[in-house]
Design an enzyme around this catalytic site. Structure first.
Site, PDB file in Angstrom:
ATOM      1  N   GLY A 243       0.796  -1.217   0.000  1.00  0.00           N
ATOM      2  CA  GLY A 243       0.000   0.000   0.000  1.00  0.00           C
ATOM      3  C   GLY A 243       0.827   1.265   0.000  1.00  0.00           C
ATOM      4  O   GLY A 243       0.364   2.312   0.441  1.00  0.00           O
ATOM      5  N   LEU A 244       2.060   1.178  -0.504  1.00  0.00           N
ATOM      6  CA  LEU A 244       2.953   2.343  -0.494  1.00  0.00           C
ATOM      7  C   LEU A 244       3.326   2.782  -1.911  1.00  0.00           C
ATOM      8  O   LEU A 244       4.327   3.451  -2.118  1.00  0.00           O
ATOM      9  CB  LEU A 244       4.199   2.039   0.351  1.00  0.00           C
ATOM     10  CG  LEU A 244       3.890   1.712   1.822  1.00  0.00           C
ATOM     11  CD1 LEU A 244       5.142   1.214   2.550  1.00  0.00           C
ATOM     12  CD2 LEU A 244       3.311   2.918   2.552  1.00  0.00           C
ATOM     13  N   SER A 245       2.529   2.367  -2.872  1.00  0.00           N
ATOM     14  CA  SER A 245       2.618   2.895  -4.251  1.00  0.00           C
ATOM     15  C   SER A 245       3.860   2.500  -5.022  1.00  0.00           C
ATOM     16  O   SER A 245       4.465   3.314  -5.712  1.00  0.00           O
ATOM     17  CB  SER A 245       2.514   4.424  -4.267  1.00  0.00           C
ATOM     18  OG  SER A 245       1.212   4.818  -4.118  1.00  0.00           O
ATOM     19  N   SER A 247       3.781   0.728  -7.636  1.00  0.00           N
ATOM     20  CA  SER A 247       3.402   0.841  -9.055  1.00  0.00           C
ATOM     21  C   SER A 247       3.567   2.267  -9.541  1.00  0.00           C
ATOM     22  O   SER A 247       4.165   2.510 -10.593  1.00  0.00           O
ATOM     23  CB  SER A 247       1.939   0.406  -9.252  1.00  0.00           C
ATOM     24  OG  SER A 247       1.752  -0.902  -8.802  1.00  0.00           O
ATOM     25  N   ASP A 291      -1.935   8.313  -6.078  1.00  0.00           N
ATOM     26  CA  ASP A 291      -0.567   7.803  -6.010  1.00  0.00           C
ATOM     27  C   ASP A 291       0.355   8.510  -6.996  1.00  0.00           C
ATOM     28  O   ASP A 291       1.482   8.892  -6.658  1.00  0.00           O
ATOM     29  CB  ASP A 291      -0.548   6.296  -6.279  1.00  0.00           C
ATOM     30  CG  ASP A 291      -1.356   5.536  -5.246  1.00  0.00           C
ATOM     31  OD1 ASP A 291      -1.794   6.159  -4.259  1.00  0.00           O
ATOM     32  OD2 ASP A 291      -1.576   4.327  -5.436  1.00  0.00           O
ATOM     33  N   TYR A 340     -10.609  -4.306  -4.482  1.00  0.00           N
ATOM     34  CA  TYR A 340     -10.558  -2.867  -4.784  1.00  0.00           C
ATOM     35  C   TYR A 340     -11.602  -2.535  -5.837  1.00  0.00           C
ATOM     36  O   TYR A 340     -12.368  -1.582  -5.701  1.00  0.00           O
ATOM     37  CB  TYR A 340      -9.156  -2.510  -5.270  1.00  0.00           C
ATOM     38  CG  TYR A 340      -8.912  -1.035  -5.523  1.00  0.00           C
ATOM     39  CD1 TYR A 340      -8.255  -0.255  -4.580  1.00  0.00           C
ATOM     40  CD2 TYR A 340      -9.310  -0.437  -6.711  1.00  0.00           C
ATOM     41  CE1 TYR A 340      -8.005   1.102  -4.818  1.00  0.00           C
ATOM     42  CE2 TYR A 340      -9.074   0.910  -6.952  1.00  0.00           C
ATOM     43  CZ  TYR A 340      -8.419   1.673  -6.003  1.00  0.00           C
ATOM     44  OH  TYR A 340      -8.178   3.007  -6.244  1.00  0.00           O
TER      45      TYR A 340
HETATM   46  C1  GLA Z   1      -4.626   2.480  -4.032  1.00  0.00           C
HETATM   47  C2  GLA Z   1      -4.951   3.276  -5.295  1.00  0.00           C
HETATM   48  C3  GLA Z   1      -5.247   4.748  -4.962  1.00  0.00           C
HETATM   49  C4  GLA Z   1      -6.260   4.876  -3.831  1.00  0.00           C
HETATM   50  C5  GLA Z   1      -5.865   3.984  -2.660  1.00  0.00           C
HETATM   51  C6  GLA Z   1      -6.904   3.985  -1.573  1.00  0.00           C
HETATM   52  O1  GLA Z   1      -3.409   2.937  -3.517  1.00  0.00           O
HETATM   53  O2  GLA Z   1      -3.878   3.215  -6.191  1.00  0.00           O
HETATM   54  O3  GLA Z   1      -5.695   5.408  -6.117  1.00  0.00           O
HETATM   55  O4  GLA Z   1      -7.540   4.572  -4.283  1.00  0.00           O
HETATM   56  O5  GLA Z   1      -5.651   2.648  -3.060  1.00  0.00           O
HETATM   57  O6  GLA Z   1      -7.001   5.228  -0.971  1.00  0.00           O
END
Ligand code: GLA
Length: 495
Positions: A243-245, A247, A291, A340
């Site tokens: 969950g730290l982006s 991608s 992100d 998601y």
């Molecule tokens: C992922 C998605 C974001 C956002 C988060 C939840 O990181 O890439 O766009 O929706 O989940 O806040």
């Protein structure tokens, strides 16, 4: 506050030091729409919850004080209808081709090598360098950091507010231009794949890490940007599935590098939109814009207050009285199960039933109407609506350096994600509970998309490393999982 610089391309000069909108009035226009009724309803909810613990009682007291401060501002607050009209005319719609599948952790996990130090290109000692791979030096190295969202979760694809900042860990892309139209890439996350190649204009989804690279060249070409072939080497310290982006860090570091290598006349926000489009339409992940914007524009020790509808943004300094800690639960989120996508579809269904275009168009005063929605849509919508309000309150807390209030908002956000949006998992709840048991922790919550991943803690300054270490140890004993303290970064622990 621990954290590394959010650097851009080493030659580009287009890094996130640009932290204000081109339109100096855009922020005020975008953020003026919170009304007193919304704040009152939120305060009532907090006050009710506040009967449970001393912490939440304190939140109720604080928020009542806060309300007194904002009463005068509320007298001139934009009406709900005005706001809806203004925002409604600026909506965008993204279409997702049917049948696209969400890349799972096996894919996301393959993007980059890990773990890696925050300030280095992140390669393992024996990883081949650029010259070994391609027989010549790179022209440039581009980078982008991972991000941790402080608050505002699952609001971005509902046109709402978010408040992310960067983490020290980054993704690096070394690039050398070629004379032909071939793209040859090596990824430290998949060294066994060796150098993988394709021709520009012939991008085809393959269901692997290369899709993120192909997505960026595909979207740039489709937008009319003239790029040539490249040799590229990717390494990263941004952990995947947490969950730290990871991608977006790859997308943005590559897009930045290509912008620099070929002198593309594209600004930061358009570049973020193109990167999101690559992930939506080429990779097939229906993510929002948070992100990409955060990886491009957020700065060290600052939070990026972003209105995902207008894309107005503002950089807010983090309070000196508190530090962040980020702990990965060791439970990789698995969006391949479609969670998601399901949440996003639930929001769309709620909007259809409410007769609105997106959940941004309703506020806390609409909660009674929202409560009448069939389950679980009512709870899903309630999370988004109250989370948007919490972001706005968190911004006020940041402006007044009120760490106690910010912490309470973290706690409330986690409860909402756990109970209303149902994106937490038992391991993450355990981590949050352990963090909340620490006296020097102001607040803690799941960060990112959920279904696993990391938590973010707000800790009294000087205690983040020791608190995070204790929480991680205790969590490891009780869960049998292997947590990782990412912030403060390992080099800072004990310093
Ligand atoms: C992922 C998605 C974001 C956002 C988060 C939840 O990181 O890439 O766009 O929706 O989940 O806040």
């Amino acid at each position: 506050m621990s954290g590394g610089a959010a650097g851009g391309g080493t030659r580009s000069g287009n890094g996130p030091s640009q932290s204000v909108s081109d339109d100096p009035h855009a922020d005020r226009q975008a953020f003026s729409g919170v009304g007193i009724r919304e704040l009152v309803v939120l305060e009532v909810r907090f006050a009710q919850e506040g009967s449970a613990t001393p912490h939440t009682r304190l939140a109720g007291v604080h928020l009542r004080t806060f309300l007194l401060i904002v009463v005068s501002a509320a007298l001139s607050a934009t009406s709900s209808d005005d706001r809806n009209n203004r925002l409604g005319s600026r909506q965008r719609k993204t279409h997702f081709p049917a049948g696209l599948r969400w890349p799972g952790d096996s894919l996301r996990g393959s993007l980059v090598s890990q773990p890696a130090g925050p300030g280095t290109p992140g390669e393992a000692d024996r990883a081949p360098d650029f010259a070994t791979l391609f027989g010549r030096p790179a022209d440039l190295t581009s980078s982008a950091p991972g991000r941790v969202n402080l608050i505002g979760e699952h609001t971005d694809y509902n046109g709402g507010y978010v408040l992310p900042t960067v983490i020290p860990q980054k993704t690096f892309v070394e690039i050398a231009r070629r004379r032909d139209r071939r793209v040859s890439v090596w990824s430290g996350g998949f060294p066994g794949d060796g150098v993988v190649s394709y021709e520009l204009g012939s991008e085809r989804r393959v269901g692997g890490w290369l899709d993120y690279v192909q997505g960026i060249t595909w979207v740039l070409g489709g937008a009319g940007h003239s790029i040539g072939g490249i040799d590229a080497r990717i390494t990263s310290g941004v952990p995947v599935g947490s969950g730290l982006s990871s991608s977006a860090a790859l997308e943005i570091s590559l897009a930045r590098g290509l912008r620099e290598a070929f002198g593309l006349p594209v600004g930061d926000v358009p570049l973020a939109l193109l990167a999101r489009r690559a992930e939506n339409e080429f990779v097939g992940a229906p993510v929002g814009i948070m992100d990409q914007m955060a990886c491009l524009l957020a700065g060290d020790r600052h939070a990026l207050f972003l209105d995902t509808l207008s894309l107005a943004y503002e950089s807010l300094p983090l309070p000196t009285g508190a530090e962040l800690a980020v702990i990965n639960s060791g439970v990789a989120h698995n969006h391949a199960r479609g969670d998601y996508r399901t949440r996003r579809a639930e929001c769309e269904r709620a909007c259809a039933l409410l007769g609105i275009r997106q959940l941004r168009d309703v506020g806390l005063d609409d909660l009674p109407r929202v409560a009448a929605l069939p389950e679980p849509l009512g709870r899903r919508a309630r999370h988004v609506i109250t989370e948007n309000a919490r972001v706005l309150m968190a911004v006020e807390a940041l402006r007044s350096a009120d760490c106690e209030c910010l912490g309470r908002l973290f706690d409330a956000s986690h409860r909402s994600m756990r109970d209303d949006y149902e994106v937490s998992v038992p391991e993450v709840d355990l981590l949050v509970d352990l963090a909340r048991g620490e006296p020097r922790v102001h607040g803690a919550r799941l960060t990112g998309g959920g279904f696993g991943g990391a938590i973010v803690l707000l800790v009294e300054t000087g205690h983040a490393a020791s608190v995070a270490g204790r929480v991680a140890d205790s969590y490891a004993r009780r869960s049998g999982r292997t947590p990782t303290v990412l912030v403060p970064p390992p080099a800072d622990v004990g310093a």
